[in-house]
Design an enzyme around this catalytic site. Structure first.
Site, PDB file in Angstrom:
ATOM      1  NE  ARG A  35       4.257  -8.108  10.532  1.00 15.38           N
ATOM      2  CZ  ARG A  35       3.629  -7.408   9.578  1.00 15.38           C
ATOM      3  NH1 ARG A  35       2.600  -7.914   8.955  1.00 15.38           N
ATOM      4  NH2 ARG A  35       4.010  -6.188   9.276  1.00 15.38           N
ATOM      5  CE  LYS A  49       3.219   0.077   4.628  1.00 17.66           C
ATOM      6  NZ  LYS A  49       2.540  -0.170   3.354  1.00 17.66           N
ATOM      7  CD  GLU A  71      -2.797   1.208   2.413  1.00 15.74           C
ATOM      8  OE1 GLU A  71      -2.755   0.299   3.262  1.00 15.74           O
ATOM      9  OE2 GLU A  71      -3.572   2.169   2.484  1.00 15.74           O
TER      10      GLU A  71
HETATM   11  P1  ATP Z   1       3.097  -2.220   7.716  1.00 14.76           P
HETATM   12  O1  ATP Z   1       2.492  -2.930   8.883  1.00 14.76           O
HETATM   13  O2  ATP Z   1       4.520  -1.916   7.867  1.00 14.76           O
HETATM   14  O3  ATP Z   1       2.281  -1.055   7.230  1.00 14.76           O
HETATM   15  P2  ATP Z   1       1.805  -3.695   5.760  1.00 14.76           P
HETATM   16  O4  ATP Z   1       1.646  -5.176   5.833  1.00 14.76           O
HETATM   17  O5  ATP Z   1       0.626  -2.868   6.091  1.00 14.76           O
HETATM   18  O6  ATP Z   1       3.061  -3.301   6.578  1.00 14.76           O
HETATM   19  P3  ATP Z   1       1.751  -3.507   2.972  1.00 14.76           P
HETATM   20  O7  ATP Z   1       2.138  -2.358   2.153  1.00 14.76           O
HETATM   21  O8  ATP Z   1       0.323  -3.843   3.061  1.00 14.76           O
HETATM   22  O9  ATP Z   1       2.340  -3.240   4.386  1.00 14.76           O
HETATM   23  O10 ATP Z   1       2.596  -4.804   2.626  1.00 14.76           O
HETATM   24  C1  ATP Z   1       2.912  -5.248   1.348  1.00 14.76           C
HETATM   25  C2  ATP Z   1       3.309  -6.686   1.430  1.00 14.76           C
HETATM   26  O11 ATP Z   1       4.444  -6.831   2.284  1.00 14.76           O
HETATM   27  C3  ATP Z   1       2.195  -7.518   2.025  1.00 14.76           C
HETATM   28  O12 ATP Z   1       2.047  -8.683   1.253  1.00 14.76           O
HETATM   29  C4  ATP Z   1       2.671  -7.821   3.410  1.00 14.76           C
HETATM   30  O13 ATP Z   1       2.167  -9.046   3.839  1.00 14.76           O
HETATM   31  C5  ATP Z   1       4.192  -7.816   3.249  1.00 14.76           C
HETATM   32  N1  ATP Z   1       4.848  -7.462   4.511  1.00 14.76           N
HETATM   33  C6  ATP Z   1       4.657  -6.348   5.240  1.00 14.76           C
HETATM   34  N2  ATP Z   1       5.375  -6.387   6.381  1.00 14.76           N
HETATM   35  C7  ATP Z   1       6.051  -7.560   6.356  1.00 14.76           C
HETATM   36  C8  ATP Z   1       6.972  -8.191   7.246  1.00 14.76           C
HETATM   37  N3  ATP Z   1       7.341  -7.628   8.396  1.00 14.76           N
HETATM   38  N4  ATP Z   1       7.463  -9.396   6.894  1.00 14.76           N
HETATM   39  C9  ATP Z   1       7.121  -9.973   5.732  1.00 14.76           C
HETATM   40  N5  ATP Z   1       6.264  -9.432   4.853  1.00 14.76           N
HETATM   41  C10 ATP Z   1       5.735  -8.243   5.147  1.00 14.76           C
HETATM   42 MG    MG Z   2      -1.106  -2.624   5.483  1.00 13.60          MG
END
Ligand code: ATP
Ligand code: MG
Length: 599
Positions: free
Chosen positions: A303, A313, A40
């Site tokens: 994760r 983020k 995102e």
């Molecule tokens: P954040 O919690 O940092 O905002 P998010 O999961 O909301 O992370 P996205 O932009 O939705 O961030 O993530 C894009 C992809 O990266 C998704 O498929 C998510 O599952 C993966 N991802 C995010 N954080 C991790 C992590 N710590 N380890 C592995 N994969 C991750």
């Molecule tokens: Mg997210």
């Protein structure tokens, strides 16, 4: 490892997701394996995303498939073009020379999305390398808004979705809780015609934000809370960074994600474990619409959580917004842009991702694993140079003011092809303050009054005199150079226990050097609900002013150096013609494992 995997030109690591993909390849279930990485655009990518990128692009690479970079941009209020651009840059950086040939990008000049539905089995998207130098756009979930809206209408027609007038608070309340079934919305029984008319009016902008939603009609008493008539569309009168003012209704993640996967022909939709409970909804939506092409499937993995590091983020945003770091690319942050600026190479991050593997269990990864991957990579790759960070002057009293001695220095002992360079020894040189002690303990093998030490690539020197100012501070060390102890000299075999680095005082270049340490003092900054800001490491950045050998005046951004005995360094983006600025990427050894002399 299966036969397929072992006959593959690219080695396939063993993990449960690859096992599944390998089985599907053996079954010839799909014409091609297609994964996606769907961030995102509401912040910068971090090392957790790197794990996901390496997994998704890694699979595409190993199985001759492709991986789509897709902006999951369904929430315009939080998203921004700045993030879209940084995400593209970071992904390209991480996969460059490794999996960029698998990057699925929108083909140019293709028609509207409608062309791909209606029974066609070919895809609008194709894997295209940017080899022709054309920077093509990645995918955007918002490109599918038109089509996703049509799917919403289709669900309404099928009697599987309805317009609900409950307020957000009431919707929440009616949903119940995991141990208490929900209550049907009073709007659940609206006729298809009324729902269609209201959805059209919602889309036309007749209602304010929050007035109505489109909800799936599933089961308000399902033990899975995500199946209790989830909201599919909401009203948001806000412009979108990609679609502008076209829409005032936006699909929610759960509705948009599975359909975007479907439209792109994704075969394996890989996400982190918290989405496991969403999977029944993912499948429900795709099955409720009678779709002609094979459906994608979702698989979940753990994760990344990393010691002494915050990976989110939202929390990184807080550090940036509150000025606790200098920006998203602050070299202390675990963002890809921060790590790149700090001098970490994509090879190290890919090796890190490979070494930690992919599992189904959440765990905390020791940050030493990441640091080892960075050190091992730079040890092989970095050019060796001499620099002194906390200088004290040595005068070689038996060398004339204008005399120089030419010496040969090795560029990288790990890489013989990197060759040697010439450096100059002059009458005055800088050495590290730590490499001299006026009153030294017996096991101190560096310089002391009357003692001897070898200057790297030069010769042994003896300290004859310690010169002090009126306040008693040491200003200079007067030493004698024993030139016959140079390589090839008559006394070359002479041994001393210590060898130290140095920089010519007359030829060396002044430089600002930024030394970074962990951002938090605790391995789990948020343990037991603690505020992570209370455990920020006050020593995470220290700035010193030292001297670097003259050849470093030609250093370029993106080059990596080992400053001998000090660690790995690179030019910082703050560097200018008038001010040299270097970052320490990492020390040579883990200073946290065993307290050692810190510079
Ligand atoms: P954040 O919690 O940092 O905002 P998010 O999961 O909301 O992370 P996205 O932009 O939705 O961030 O993530 C894009 C992809 O990266 C998704 O498929 C998510 O599952 C993966 N991802 C995010 N954080 C991790 C992590 N710590 N380890 C592995 N994969 C991750
Ligand atoms: Mg997210």
């Amino acid at each position: 490892m299966s036969e397929i995997a072992s006959s593959n030109p690219v080695p396939v690591p063993a993990d449960f997701i690859r096992d599944i993909v390998t089985t599907h390849v053996a079954e010839k279930r799909y014409p091609q394996i297609i994964t996606r990485f769907p961030p995102e655009p509401n912040g910068y990518l971090h090392i957790g995303h790197a794990k996901s990128i390496c997994l998704n692009f890694g699979i595409a690479r190993e199985y001759q498939g492709r991986c789509n970079l897709r902006m999951d941009d369904t929430n315009p209020a939080k998203e921004d073009l700045e993030y879209v651009e940084s995400i593209q840059e970071d992904v390209r950086w991480l996969i460059r020379g490794w999996a960029d040939h698998c990057l699925g990008l929108k083909a140019q000049g293709t028609g509207p999305i409608d062309e791909v539905i209606g029974g066609r089995t070919d895809y609008r998207m194709e894997a295209v390398m940017a080899a022709d130098g054309v920077e093509r756009e990645p995918f955007f979930a918002s490109d599918y808004f038109e089509q996703i809206h049509r799917y919403a209408v289709q669900l309404i027609r099928l009697g599987k979705a309805y317009i609900c007038d409950l307020s957000p608070a009431d919707t929440e309340h009616y949903r119940g809780s995991p141990d208490r079934p929900g209550t049907d919305s009073p709007f659940r029984t609206r006729s298809v015609e009324e729902n269609l008319a209201l959805f059209a009016r919602m889309t036309a902008g007749e209602f304010p934000d929050g007035a109505r939603t489109l909800r799936a009609k599933i089961d308000m008493s399902s033990p899975n809370i995500w199946l209790r008539d989830p909201v599919l569309y909401r009203i948001r009168h806000v412009e979108h960074h990609h679609t502008g003012a076209r829409w005032c209704v936006y699909p929610l993640y759960d509705f948009a994600h599975c359909l975007s996967d479907y439209l792109e022909g994704i075969t394996h939709s890989i996400c982190t474990l918290e989405f496991e409970v969403h999977r029944p909804l993912y499948d429900w939506i795709l099955q409720a619409l009678t779709l002609p092409r094979p459906l994608p499937h979702q698989y979940e993995f753990a994760r990344l959580n990393l010691g002494y590091t915050l990976i989110s983020k939202r929390k990184l945003m807080a550090l940036v917004k509150e000025g606790l770091v200098s920006g998203w690319d602050d070299p202390r942050l675990p963002t890809l842009s921060g790590m790149r600026r700090r001098g970490v190479r994509p090879e190290a991050l890919r090796e890190f991702a490979r070494s930690i593997g992919v599992t189904k269990y959440n765990a905390l990864t020791d940050v030493a694993v990441l640091e080892k991957a960075i050190r091992d990579d730079l040890n092989r790759y970095a050019t060796r140079r001499l620099a002194v960070l906390r200088p004290i002057k040595v005068v070689l009293t038996n060398l004339g003011e204008t005399e120089t001695v030419e010496l040969t220095a090795v560029n990288n002992p790990e890489d013989p092809a990197s060759g040697t360079r010439t450096i100059q020894l002059t009458r005055e040189v800088w050495i590290e303050q730590d490499d001299f002690m006026e009153v030294a303990p017996p096991k101190y093998f560096r310089l002391r009054p009357g003692g001897e030490v070898r200057l790297k690539y030069a010769c042994i020197i003896r300290c004859d005199d310690v010169v002090k100012d009126a306040a008693g501070r040491i200003t200079e060390l007067h030493c004698t150079a024993q030139f016959d102890t140079r390589t090839g000299g008559t006394n070359a075999a002479k041994k001393v226990k210590g060898t130290i680095h140095w920089v010519s005082a007359s030829l060396g270049i002044p430089a600002e050097v930024r030394l970074y340490d962990r951002l938090f003092t605790e391995e789990e900054p948020e343990k037991d609900g603690r505020d992570f800001k209370s455990v920020l490491n006050p020593g995470s950045l220290s700035v010193v002013f030292g001297f670097i050998e003259p050849s470093l005046s030609g250093a370029n951004l993106g080059e990596n150096f080992q400053f001998e005995r000090l660690g790995y360094f690179c030019l910082d983006s703050d560097n200018s013609a008038t001010k040299r600025v270097f970052n320490r990427t990492i020390t040579l050894k883990d200073a946290w494992a065993k307290e050692s002399v810190k510079v």
